[in-house]
Design a protein around this motif. Sequence first.
Motif, PDB file in Angstrom:
ATOM      1  N   GLN A   1       0.832  -1.209   0.000  1.00 35.36           N
ATOM      2  CA  GLN A   1       0.000   0.000   0.000  1.00 35.36           C
ATOM      3  C   GLN A   1       0.870   1.264   0.000  1.00 35.36           C
ATOM      4  O   GLN A   1       0.533   2.237  -0.683  1.00 35.36           O
ATOM      5  CB  GLN A   1      -0.935   0.001   1.206  1.00 35.36           C
ATOM      6  N   LEU A   2       1.937   1.268   0.741  1.00 32.55           N
ATOM      7  CA  LEU A   2       2.830   2.430   0.732  1.00 32.55           C
ATOM      8  C   LEU A   2       3.475   2.607  -0.635  1.00 32.55           C
ATOM      9  O   LEU A   2       3.628   3.724  -1.120  1.00 32.55           O
ATOM     10  CB  LEU A   2       3.914   2.283   1.809  1.00 32.55           C
ATOM     11  N   ARG A   3       3.872   1.511  -1.249  1.00 32.95           N
ATOM     12  CA  ARG A   3       4.483   1.582  -2.569  1.00 32.95           C
ATOM     13  C   ARG A   3       3.492   2.065  -3.630  1.00 32.95           C
ATOM     14  O   ARG A   3       3.879   2.733  -4.592  1.00 32.95           O
ATOM     15  CB  ARG A   3       4.953   0.180  -2.913  1.00 32.95           C
ATOM     16  N   ARG A   4       2.216   1.721  -3.467  1.00 31.93           N
ATOM     17  CA  ARG A   4       1.179   2.142  -4.413  1.00 31.93           C
ATOM     18  C   ARG A   4       0.802   3.605  -4.251  1.00 31.93           C
ATOM     19  O   ARG A   4       0.077   4.156  -5.060  1.00 31.93           O
ATOM     20  CB  ARG A   4      -0.087   1.302  -4.201  1.00 31.93           C
ATOM     21  N   GLY A   5       1.245   4.223  -3.182  1.00 36.86           N
ATOM     22  CA  GLY A   5       0.896   5.623  -2.969  1.00 36.86           C
ATOM     23  C   GLY A   5      -0.269   5.814  -2.025  1.00 36.86           C
ATOM     24  O   GLY A   5      -0.853   6.885  -1.968  1.00 36.86           O
TER      25      GLY A   5
END
Length: 103
Positions: free
Chosen positions: A18-22
């Motif tokens: 989720q953090l990588r997806r923004g």
Amino acid sequence: MVFLLIIIGLLLIIIGIQLRRGKWYGIVAGNNFKDKPIEIQKKGALGASSITLLVGSFLIIIYILDFYGIQTRFLTLPVFVIVIPYSFFSIYKYLKHFIKYGE
């Protein structure tokens, strides 16, 4: 108790994705009120996602090895050799940026 490793590992991997997806920038460094510019949030989230994915994967690997009865103590030293220098480097980089820009 060992089953808890897989649950925490999966949660960390979900958070990392989720953090990588923004998404979920607000959980990084206590920034839960979106008071920082988006660029700073993205930079912090990228670093946090790398750590969460690494630790989550490690916990799942430990669970799988333990499930098959393989000793997992031999994995402790390589993880410390990777995580501790990376942590010190991250802290140094953050402090250098904080002293220079005050953010």
